[in-house]
Each structure stands twice: as structure tokens, then as C-alpha cells.
Write an enzyme that holds these catalytic residues in place. Sequence first.
Site, PDB file in Angstrom:
ATOM      1  N   PRO A 100       0.836  -1.213   0.000  1.00  0.00           N
ATOM      2  CA  PRO A 100       0.000   0.000   0.000  1.00  0.00           C
ATOM      3  C   PRO A 100       0.869   1.260   0.000  1.00  0.00           C
ATOM      4  O   PRO A 100       1.911   1.289   0.661  1.00  0.00           O
ATOM      5  CB  PRO A 100      -0.798  -0.091   1.307  1.00  0.00           C
ATOM      6  CG  PRO A 100      -0.506  -1.407   1.916  1.00  0.00           C
ATOM      7  CD  PRO A 100       0.637  -2.047   1.192  1.00  0.00           C
ATOM      8  N   VAL A 101       0.457   2.278  -0.771  1.00  0.00           N
ATOM      9  CA  VAL A 101       1.276   3.503  -0.846  1.00  0.00           C
ATOM     10  C   VAL A 101       0.962   4.423   0.339  1.00  0.00           C
ATOM     11  O   VAL A 101      -0.100   4.334   0.948  1.00  0.00           O
ATOM     12  CB  VAL A 101       1.054   4.274  -2.179  1.00  0.00           C
ATOM     13  CG1 VAL A 101       1.583   3.479  -3.355  1.00  0.00           C
ATOM     14  CG2 VAL A 101      -0.403   4.639  -2.370  1.00  0.00           C
ATOM     15  N   LEU A 105       5.148   1.802   4.708  1.00  0.00           N
ATOM     16  CA  LEU A 105       5.685   0.467   4.424  1.00  0.00           C
ATOM     17  C   LEU A 105       6.795   0.492   3.378  1.00  0.00           C
ATOM     18  O   LEU A 105       7.220  -0.545   2.894  1.00  0.00           O
ATOM     19  CB  LEU A 105       4.555  -0.473   3.979  1.00  0.00           C
ATOM     20  CG  LEU A 105       3.590  -0.878   5.092  1.00  0.00           C
ATOM     21  CD1 LEU A 105       2.381  -1.612   4.525  1.00  0.00           C
ATOM     22  CD2 LEU A 105       4.279  -1.758   6.133  1.00  0.00           C
ATOM     23  N   ASP A 151      15.005   3.663   5.047  1.00  0.00           N
ATOM     24  CA  ASP A 151      14.051   2.928   4.204  1.00  0.00           C
ATOM     25  C   ASP A 151      14.761   2.224   3.048  1.00  0.00           C
ATOM     26  O   ASP A 151      14.580   1.022   2.832  1.00  0.00           O
ATOM     27  CB  ASP A 151      12.998   3.880   3.620  1.00  0.00           C
ATOM     28  CG  ASP A 151      11.887   4.196   4.600  1.00  0.00           C
ATOM     29  OD1 ASP A 151      12.088   3.963   5.805  1.00  0.00           O
ATOM     30  OD2 ASP A 151      10.839   4.690   4.164  1.00  0.00           O
TER      31      ASP A 151
HETATM   32  O1  PMV Z   1       8.969   6.090   5.310  1.00  0.00           O
HETATM   33  P1  PMV Z   1       8.379   6.048   6.666  1.00  0.00           P
HETATM   34  O2  PMV Z   1       7.059   6.706   6.768  1.00  0.00           O
HETATM   35  O3  PMV Z   1       8.458   4.676   7.250  1.00  0.00           O
HETATM   36  O4  PMV Z   1       9.293   6.953   7.638  1.00  0.00           O
HETATM   37  C1  PMV Z   1      10.664   6.962   7.611  1.00  0.00           C
HETATM   38  C2  PMV Z   1      11.221   7.145   8.970  1.00  0.00           C
HETATM   39  C3  PMV Z   1      11.437   8.549   9.488  1.00  0.00           C
HETATM   40  O5  PMV Z   1      12.352   8.396  10.569  1.00  0.00           O
HETATM   41  C4  PMV Z   1      10.158   9.153  10.002  1.00  0.00           C
HETATM   42  C5  PMV Z   1      12.034   9.470   8.436  1.00  0.00           C
HETATM   43  C6  PMV Z   1      13.436   9.112   8.019  1.00  0.00           C
HETATM   44  O6  PMV Z   1      13.889   9.679   7.004  1.00  0.00           O
HETATM   45  O7  PMV Z   1      14.105   8.313   8.684  1.00  0.00           O
END
Ligand code: PMV
Length: 312
Positions: A100-101, A105, A151
Site C-alpha cells: 500500500p502507498v 511500508l 528505508d
Molecule cells: O517512510 P516512513 O514513513 O516509514 O518513515 C521513515 C522514517 C522517518 O524516521 C520518520 C524518516 C526518516 O527519514 O528516517
Amino acid sequence: MINASAPAKIILVGEHAVVYGQPAIAIPVSSLRAYAHAAPNTGGLRIVAADLDETVPVNVDSVRVDKALDHALARTARLVLDRLHAPPPDQTITLRSDIPVASGLGSGAAVSAALARALASALGQPLDDAALNEIVYEVEKLHHGTPSGIDNTVVVYEQPIYFMRGEPMESISIGAPFTLLIADTGQGALTRIAVGDVRALFHAEPERIGLIVDEIGLLVRAARDYIERGDVKALGPLLTRNHALLQTLTVSSPDLDRLVQAALDAGALGAKLSGGGRGGTMIALVMPESASQVAQALTESGAVRVIESVVK
Ligand code: PMV
């Protein structure tokens, strides 16, 4: 015929604080994936995002990498071509994703990673993980502004990671398998906005927010110890404490709080929002025997999707 893929991810502990140099732990969700399929054509490179939010075929040649609003898919392709010093090949790359966007995730990172892998393989020059990670990080900047890099790293290496901004990624050994439920609030939320709001709060109240960020860092280090020792029961309260600290950072939401409480009431060992917050996803750590009961409680409390993932 070339097929490539990349997994979804969740952040177990440490989101937001990771932007300020604290560690965070992220885990791939291999059962949810983005896929890229490359097949020869006769008319240059085309990228078709079959069932994503993008439906328009992308012509890589019409997009320049240095423009801020470049299309993420075209930018991914451009970065791969530049890195490999290759002209666009006669290939159609079709993308498909189960992830899911805008739900925390890692859908954007997974789609970019799958696309980059397929394109490089179609050119006969597969990318190693370090090169792929750099490319996906560049694309993540379109989604997130100044991402920490967590990520893209977990999605590219597809293993549990202990991550600190600017440091080499460390893998975590899992002392005993543990079960997570991943529940989607159904509320899309932009990480970039939550990250920006936390930054404003930090500037306004550096001492108070600094203490919260430091406590999250300590908690992440303890979580790593418990994971490596296989002490799943001790891990739960750390997740719940991390949620309380994220509430103080203003990145929770009524929906997230309701799901966290429902999971705890139904017997979860711990629960928290996961990712950027304000919507998106929450996670609950459960004993395998209470997984179905907690999943049911999450659904009854409004989760639009609950996924069970065993980390091992
Ligand atoms: O992509 P997300 O929504 O899982 O968030 C990334 C994690 C944060 O710490 C909120 C942002 C980051 O760049 O690390």
C-alpha cells in the site's frame, strides 16, 4: 525475460529520532513486495506502472534528473542509466506492487529498487547492493526531502538492520523468532510533513525534544540487545514506550492511538505506530498464540488491513 523485486519494510523502533543521529531498527516484510518485469520492445525504454497510483507510461528521455519534481520512476531509470553509462535500452519495464502507498511500508523505495534492478539486469550490468542503495536513496529524496536513509537500506539489503545516519548499516541477528502484526489505518500520511513538524518542534524546544530523542536512542539500543538475546517478552514494553514518546513528538493520530490500545487490550506484548506517523501503519508484537485474537481486535477497531509477519 527479466524479473526483479524488492520487499516492504517496517520500522520496529527509532523512527524520527533517527533523523537526529539516533539508531533505529528496521525489518523487511518479504511477503509484501514490489515487482518489475522487463521485456524487449522496439521503441526505446518504457516504464509502465501497471497497478500503482501511476498509470501513464514514462519516457525517460523527456525527464532530466536535476529538476526537483522529476517523476520518481523516471528519475530511478535516469540514475541507473547514468551510473552504467548506458543509453536507454529497447525494453518495456512493467511494475506491480502489493505494498500500500503512503502507509509507512516503504512502497516508494521498494518500487524504485525493483525497477533499478530490472533495468540494470536488462542492460546486462546488474547493480550490487551498495550501488543500488545509493540510487534508491537519491529517489527517496523526492518523497521525503531529507531522508535518513533507513528505508532504502532495509529494502535493498532485505535483512533486519540497526541503522544510524551516515554510518555503515549493521545487520542484527535474531536470537529467537518473533511475530509482528502490521495494521494499516487506511489514512495516507506524508512522512515529509511529519518530519518537518518534528524539526520545527525541535527548533522551538531543543532541550525538551532533545531529551525525548535521546530516550528513543537508549530504547533502540536496549531493543537490539533483547532481539539478539531472543528475549521477546522484554521487547514489548519498549515498543509501547516508543509509541508514547512518538505521541509527545506529535506524530501519532487518534486512529493510531486507538489501534495501539486495542492491540494492548487484546494481549499484545507491545504496540506502536511505525514510520512517519499521523496515519499509515502501526505494529504490534504478539505471542504466536494470541496473534489471531489481536488481529481481530485491530480489524474491529478499524484497521483496513492486518498482516502477520514472523521475523527470524
Ligand atoms: O517512510 P516512513 O514513513 O516509514 O518513515 C521513515 C522514517 C522517518 O524516521 C520518520 C524518516 C526518516 O527519514 O528516517
